[in-house]
Design a protein around this motif. Structure first.
Motif, PDB file in Angstrom:
ATOM      1  N   ALA A  99      72.038 -10.067  49.781  1.00 46.65           N
ATOM      2  CA  ALA A  99      71.928  -8.647  50.081  1.00 46.65           C
ATOM      3  C   ALA A  99      71.465  -7.886  48.845  1.00 46.65           C
ATOM      4  N   LEU A 100      70.719  -6.836  49.077  1.00 43.89           N
ATOM      5  CA  LEU A 100      70.226  -5.989  47.993  1.00 43.89           C
ATOM      6  C   LEU A 100      71.403  -5.233  47.382  1.00 43.89           C
ATOM      7  N   GLY A 118      73.013   1.189  50.636  1.00 46.64           N
ATOM      8  CA  GLY A 118      73.387   1.934  51.826  1.00 46.64           C
ATOM      9  C   GLY A 118      74.528   2.915  51.603  1.00 46.64           C
ATOM     10  N   GLU A 119      75.276   2.784  50.503  1.00 46.95           N
ATOM     11  CA  GLU A 119      76.382   3.690  50.216  1.00 46.95           C
ATOM     12  C   GLU A 119      75.922   5.028  49.640  1.00 46.95           C
ATOM     13  N   LEU A 120      74.706   5.091  49.099  1.00 47.14           N
ATOM     14  CA  LEU A 120      74.256   6.304  48.417  1.00 47.14           C
ATOM     15  C   LEU A 120      74.076   7.520  49.320  1.00 47.14           C
ATOM     16  N   PRO A 121      73.572   7.398  50.570  1.00 48.12           N
ATOM     17  CA  PRO A 121      73.432   8.617  51.369  1.00 48.12           C
ATOM     18  C   PRO A 121      74.761   9.339  51.597  1.00 48.12           C
ATOM     19  N   ASP A 122      75.848   8.600  51.670  1.00 50.13           N
ATOM     20  CA  ASP A 122      77.157   9.204  51.898  1.00 50.13           C
ATOM     21  C   ASP A 122      77.763   9.785  50.626  1.00 50.13           C
ATOM     22  N   SER A 123      77.511   9.104  49.506  1.00 48.34           N
ATOM     23  CA  SER A 123      78.132   9.558  48.256  1.00 48.34           C
ATOM     24  C   SER A 123      77.184   9.308  47.082  1.00 48.34           C
ATOM     25  N   GLY A 175      63.642   4.212  54.013  1.00 50.79           N
ATOM     26  CA  GLY A 175      64.447   3.548  55.026  1.00 50.79           C
ATOM     27  C   GLY A 175      65.878   3.298  54.620  1.00 50.79           C
ATOM     28  N   GLY A 176      66.376   3.992  53.619  1.00 49.37           N
ATOM     29  CA  GLY A 176      67.776   3.860  53.237  1.00 49.37           C
ATOM     30  C   GLY A 176      68.041   2.876  52.125  1.00 49.37           C
ATOM     31  N   ASP A 177      67.084   2.004  51.785  1.00 49.22           N
ATOM     32  CA  ASP A 177      67.315   1.042  50.708  1.00 49.22           C
ATOM     33  C   ASP A 177      66.725   1.500  49.382  1.00 49.22           C
ATOM     34  N   GLY A 178      66.060   2.624  49.365  1.00 51.55           N
ATOM     35  CA  GLY A 178      65.456   3.127  48.133  1.00 51.55           C
ATOM     36  C   GLY A 178      66.446   3.918  47.309  1.00 51.55           C
ATOM     37  N   VAL A 179      66.303   3.816  46.000  1.00 49.86           N
ATOM     38  CA  VAL A 179      67.187   4.494  45.066  1.00 49.86           C
ATOM     39  C   VAL A 179      66.313   5.252  44.065  1.00 49.86           C
ATOM     40  N   ARG A 180      66.750   6.449  43.690  1.00 46.30           N
ATOM     41  CA  ARG A 180      66.015   7.226  42.691  1.00 46.30           C
ATOM     42  C   ARG A 180      66.991   8.041  41.870  1.00 46.30           C
ATOM     43  N   HIS A 225      60.992  10.723  36.763  1.00 44.31           N
ATOM     44  CA  HIS A 225      59.583  10.528  37.108  1.00 44.31           C
ATOM     45  C   HIS A 225      59.271   9.094  37.541  1.00 44.31           C
ATOM     46  N   THR A 226      60.177   8.155  37.321  1.00 42.62           N
ATOM     47  CA  THR A 226      59.951   6.771  37.763  1.00 42.62           C
ATOM     48  C   THR A 226      59.811   6.714  39.272  1.00 42.62           C
ATOM     49  N   GLY A 227      60.541   7.540  39.974  1.00 42.46           N
ATOM     50  CA  GLY A 227      60.443   7.585  41.433  1.00 42.46           C
ATOM     51  C   GLY A 227      61.419   6.638  42.097  1.00 42.46           C
ATOM     52  N   VAL A 228      61.041   6.166  43.290  1.00 36.53           N
ATOM     53  CA  VAL A 228      61.929   5.359  44.127  1.00 36.53           C
ATOM     54  C   VAL A 228      61.726   3.879  43.821  1.00 36.53           C
ATOM     55  N   ILE A 229      62.831   3.159  43.706  1.00 37.92           N
ATOM     56  CA  ILE A 229      62.776   1.692  43.640  1.00 37.92           C
ATOM     57  C   ILE A 229      63.437   1.168  44.904  1.00 37.92           C
ATOM     58  N   SER A 230      62.836   0.121  45.495  1.00 33.12           N
ATOM     59  CA  SER A 230      63.366  -0.354  46.777  1.00 33.12           C
ATOM     60  C   SER A 230      63.350  -1.874  46.918  1.00 33.12           C
TER      61      SER A 230
END
Length: 138
Positions: free
Chosen positions: A40-41, A58-63, A83-88, A101-106
């Motif tokens: 799992a990622l 997947g925990e980031l959208p909630d907290s 799609g919910g797996d990206g982090v920034r 400025h790096t943007g989203v990593i997924s």
């Protein structure tokens, strides 16, 4: 004047060649039998070289998470476009804002680095992308 020695392969030379071939076959078989899915990622956050947090993206959208180190603060959030797996890094108070400025990593293996705060956010695991490079040589 000495005559040239006769150079012919011996039984020991053949055994060495056979051993090298067997070793190569074992290494190749172990590489092919390895599980390709990295699991799992997971988001791994480290500060000053030490891991301080690990969680599924997947925990980031909630907290959303906030990290402080070396006098700077970073706010880590999910990216809805991925799609919910990206982090920034949503916000940071560091002077250069390179982490923002790096943007989203997924994908596994990607990272965001904030040098002033000495914080590294990286993704580990997940399936390998279809377009990934198999190997890189020197």
């Amino acid at each position: 004047m000495l005559p040239f020695p006769e150079l012919r392969p011996t039984l020991w030379d053949g055994l060495v060649v056979l051993g090298v071939i067997l070793l190569a076959a074992v290494i190749l078989a172990s590489a092919w039998s390895r599980e390709e899915d990295g699991g799992a990622l997971a988001v791994v956050v480290s500060a000053d070289g030490e891991e301080i947090d690990r969680f599924p993206p997947g925990e980031l959208p909630d907290s959303p998470r906030i990290y402080e180190n070396n006098g700077y603060t970073l706010r880590l959030a999910a990216s809805p476009a991925s799609g919910g797996d990206g982090v920034r890094v949503e916000a940071a108070d560091c002077p250069t804002q390179d982490c923002v400025h790096t943007g989203v990593i997924s994908r596994g293996g990607q990272s965001i680095v904030c040098l002033p705060a000495r914080i590294i956010i990286r993704l580990e695991g997940g399936p390998p992308p279809e377009t990934a490079v198999d190997a890189v040589t020197g």
